[in-house]
Write an enzyme that holds these catalytic residues in place. Structure first.
Site, short mmCIF file in Angstrom:
data_model
loop_
_atom_site.label_atom_id
_atom_site.label_comp_id
_atom_site.label_asym_id
_atom_site.label_seq_id
_atom_site.Cartn_x
_atom_site.Cartn_y
_atom_site.Cartn_z
N CYS A 56 32.26 31.19 92.10
CA CYS A 56 32.15 31.28 90.64
C CYS A 56 33.11 32.35 90.10
O CYS A 56 33.16 33.46 90.61
CB CYS A 56 30.71 31.61 90.24
SG CYS A 56 30.50 31.71 88.46
N CYS A 60 29.37 38.68 87.41
CA CYS A 60 28.00 39.20 87.33
C CYS A 60 27.74 40.08 88.56
O CYS A 60 27.77 39.57 89.70
CB CYS A 60 27.02 38.03 87.28
SG CYS A 60 27.49 36.77 86.06
N CYS A 63 25.40 39.07 91.54
CA CYS A 63 25.37 37.69 92.06
C CYS A 63 26.20 37.47 93.31
O CYS A 63 27.41 37.71 93.33
CB CYS A 63 25.83 36.73 90.96
SG CYS A 63 25.63 35.01 91.49
N CYS A 100 14.51 22.33 89.72
CA CYS A 100 15.54 23.09 89.00
C CYS A 100 16.82 23.11 89.81
O CYS A 100 16.79 23.52 90.98
CB CYS A 100 15.09 24.52 88.77
SG CYS A 100 13.46 24.64 88.03
N CYS A 131 15.13 20.68 85.36
CA CYS A 131 15.77 21.84 84.72
C CYS A 131 17.12 22.00 85.40
O CYS A 131 17.22 21.80 86.62
CB CYS A 131 14.91 23.08 84.93
SG CYS A 131 15.65 24.57 84.22
N CYS A 191 14.71 27.57 78.96
CA CYS A 191 14.23 28.49 79.98
C CYS A 191 15.18 29.68 79.93
O CYS A 191 16.36 29.54 80.26
CB CYS A 191 14.27 27.81 81.35
SG CYS A 191 13.85 28.94 82.70
N ARG A 263 7.58 33.26 84.02
CA ARG A 263 7.70 32.97 85.46
C ARG A 263 8.00 34.26 86.25
O ARG A 263 8.94 34.98 85.93
CB ARG A 263 8.80 31.94 85.74
CG ARG A 263 8.94 31.69 87.26
CD ARG A 263 9.93 30.60 87.62
NE ARG A 263 9.59 29.37 86.96
CZ ARG A 263 10.38 28.74 86.11
NH1 ARG A 263 11.55 29.21 85.82
NH2 ARG A 263 9.98 27.62 85.54
N1 SAM Z 1 26.21 30.10 86.88
C1 SAM Z 1 25.21 29.82 85.92
C2 SAM Z 1 24.94 31.00 85.01
O1 SAM Z 1 24.91 32.12 85.45
O2 SAM Z 1 24.75 30.76 83.82
C3 SAM Z 1 23.90 29.34 86.52
C4 SAM Z 1 23.44 29.88 87.87
S1 SAM Z 1 23.01 31.61 87.91
C5 SAM Z 1 22.81 31.91 89.62
C6 SAM Z 1 21.36 31.63 87.20
C7 SAM Z 1 20.68 32.95 87.02
O3 SAM Z 1 20.23 33.43 88.27
C8 SAM Z 1 21.49 34.11 86.46
O4 SAM Z 1 21.60 34.08 85.08
C9 SAM Z 1 20.66 35.31 86.90
O5 SAM Z 1 19.76 35.66 85.88
C10 SAM Z 1 19.92 34.79 88.14
N2 SAM Z 1 20.36 35.51 89.35
C11 SAM Z 1 21.54 35.35 89.99
N3 SAM Z 1 21.64 36.19 91.05
C12 SAM Z 1 20.49 36.91 91.07
C13 SAM Z 1 20.01 37.95 91.92
N4 SAM Z 1 20.73 38.43 92.93
N5 SAM Z 1 18.79 38.44 91.67
C14 SAM Z 1 18.05 37.96 90.63
N6 SAM Z 1 18.46 36.99 89.80
C15 SAM Z 1 19.67 36.47 90.00
FE1 SF4 Z 2 28.48 32.76 88.38
FE2 SF4 Z 2 26.48 33.98 89.59
FE3 SF4 Z 2 27.26 34.79 87.18
FE4 SF4 Z 2 26.05 32.38 87.45
S1 SF4 Z 2 25.15 34.38 87.81
S2 SF4 Z 2 27.86 32.87 86.23
S3 SF4 Z 2 26.79 31.79 89.48
S4 SF4 Z 2 28.48 34.86 89.07
#
Ligand code: SAM
Ligand code: SF4
Ligand code: DTB
Length: 318
Positions: A56, A60, A63, A100, A131, A191, A263
Site C-alpha cells: 500500500c 500509516c 500499518c 468483512c 462489509c 463502519c 466493536r
Molecule cells: N487501506 C484501507 C484504508 O486504510 O482505508 C483499508 C484497510 S486498513 C488495514 C483498515 C483499518 O485497519 C485502518 O484504517 C486502521 O484503522 C486499521 N488498522 C490497520 N493496521 C492496524 C494495526 N496495526 N492495529 C490496529 N488497527 C489497524
Molecule cells: Fe494502506 Fe494500511 Fe494505511 Fe490502509 S491502513 S491505507 S492498508 S497503509
C-alpha cells in the site's frame, strides 16, 4: 425522552469529563444506556479477510501493509472469487453474521471496484451481511458498491484531528470525511472508528470519539482498535495502553453514540478475558472472530466461544 440522548454536538471537554469519572460511575452510565438500546447479553460476530494484502502506498505509521516499512509481510493481489467464497462459507458455519473484506489500497480503481462488487454479490448469496474497506472512494464507486448490495463500508478516522499528523501524512482528515459522506449518500451503513494505543493522549481519544459522534449521522458500527504492534512499523515498541483505558474508551463511545454498535476490534490477543468482560460491560456489542484479523493474529474461535460461555453471552442471531 430517550432520543434527546442522540446528540451530535458533544464537546471534547464533555467527553473528557466522562473519561475522568470513577470507573464504577462510568461503567454504570454506559451499561444503563447499553440496555436501553441493545440486547445486554448478545454480541455480534464479524470475520475479516484480507482480499489484497500489502504494497500500500500510504504511510500509516501503525500499518504492516504500507510499502514505506519493511515488515516482511507476504503480499498478494486481489483474491479470486472462489477463495473468498470458501472463506466466507467457513466464517458463516462458525457463526459469523458479517463478512468483512479489506484491501490494502489508497483508493481502488474503477475496475478494482467492479471486481469487489462481484465479491460482494457472491458473499451476499450466502445470506451474510457484507462489509468492505478499500480506502478512499469516489461518489460513483460508492454508488456501484451500494448497487451490488454492500451493507457496510469501513473507513476509520483513526485518531483525533490534532494527533492525525503524527500518524499519516499521505491523506488528510478531510479526505476521510469526504469518503464517509459518499458512503452515506449512496445509502450504505457506515463502519467508522479508530485506533487507541498509538501514543496519543486521553484528550486525543476523547477528540476521536467527539468527531465520530459529530458526523451528520452516527456510524452504525464503531470499531475501537487497540494498536497491534507490527515489527518494522514506526509504532512498534510504543507503550501499550492500560487495558482499563480501553474499557473507558468503549464506555465513552457507548454514551456518546447510544444506537451504534461498538466493536471491541483489533488487539484482543493483548487483553485478558477479564478485561474483555469489562469491555462488554462498558457496551461493546461486536467482535471479530477467527484466527486472523487482516494480517495479524486474533484469538481462536474456540477460545472466544469458551469466553462467551463463561460470560453467558450469546452470539447474536442473524
Ligand atoms: N487501506 C484501507 C484504508 O486504510 O482505508 C483499508 C484497510 S486498513 C488495514 C483498515 C483499518 O485497519 C485502518 O484504517 C486502521 O484503522 C486499521 N488498522 C490497520 N493496521 C492496524 C494495526 N496495526 N492495529 C490496529 N488497527 C489497524
Ligand atoms: Fe494502506 Fe494500511 Fe494505511 Fe490502509 S491502513 S491505507 S492498508 S497503509
Ligand atoms: C477495523 O477497524 N479494524 C479491522 C477492520 N476495520 C478492517 C482491521 C484491523 C487490522 C489489524 C492489523 C492487521 O491485521 O493487519
Amino acid at each position: 425522552m430517550i432520543e434527546q440522548r442522540i446528540r451530535h454536538d458533544w464537546t471534547v471537554d464533555e467527553a473528557m469529563a466522562l473519561f475522568e469519572q470513577p470507573l464504577n460511575d462510568l461503567l454504570f452510565a454506559a451499561q444503563s444506556i447499553h440496555r436501553e438500546y441493545h440486547a445486554p447479553n448478545a454480541v455480534q460476530i464479524s470475520t475479516l479477510l484480507s482480499i489484497k494484502t500489502g504494497g500500500c502506498p500510504e504511510d500509516c505509521k501503525y500499518c504492516p501493509q504500507s510499502i514505506h516499512y519493511d515488515t516482511g509481510l507476504d503480499t498478494h493481489n486481489l483474491l479470486p472469487v472462489e477463495d473468498v467464497v470458501k472463506a466466507a462459507e467457513r466464517a458463516h458455519a462458525a457463526g459469523a453474521t458479517r463478512f468483512c473484506m479489506g484491501a490494502a489500497w489508497r483508493s481502488p480503481t474503477n475496475s478494482q471496484t467492479r471486481r469487489v462488487c462481484e465479491l460482494v454479490r457472491a458473499v451476499k448469496d450466502l445470506e451474510m451481511e457484507t462489509c468492505v474497506t478499500l480506502g478512499m472512494l469516489t461518489e460513483d464507486q460508492a454508488q456501484a458498491l451500494a448497487e451490488a448490495g454492500l451493507d457496510y463500508y469501513n473507513h476509520n478516522l483513526d485518531t483525533s484531528p490534532d494527533y492525525y499528523g503524527e500518524v499519516i501524512t499521505t491523506r488528510t482528515y478531510q479526505d476521510r470525511l469526504d469518503t464517509l459522506a459518499h458512503v452515506r449518500d449512496a445509502g450504505m451503513k457506515v463502519c467508522c472508528g479508530g485506533i487507541v494505543g498509538m501514543g496519543e493522549s486521553r484528550r486525543d481519544r476523547a477528540g476521536l470519539l467527539v468527531q465520530l459522534a459529530g458526523l451528520p449521522e452516527h456510524p452504525e458500527s464503531v470499531p475501537i482498535n487497540n494498536l497491534v504492534q507490527a515489527e518494522g512499523t514506526p509504532m512498534h515498541g510504543s507503550e501499550a495502553l492500560p487495558p482499563l483505558e480501553t474499557v473507558r474508551c468503549i464506555a465513552v463511545a457507548r454514551i456518546l453514540m447510544p444506537r451504534s454498535v461498538i466493536r471491541l476490534s483489533a488487539g484482543r490477543t493483548d487483553l485478558s478475558e477479564e478485561a474483555q468482560a469489562l469491555c462488554f460491560l462498558a457496551g461493546a456489542g461486536s467482535i471479530f472472530c477467527g484466527d486472523r484479523l487482516l494480517t495479524t493474529p486474533n484469538p481462536s474461535f474456540e477460545s472466544d466461544m469458551a469466553m462467551f460461555g463463561q460470560l453467558g453471552i450469546a452470539p447474536q442471531a442473524p
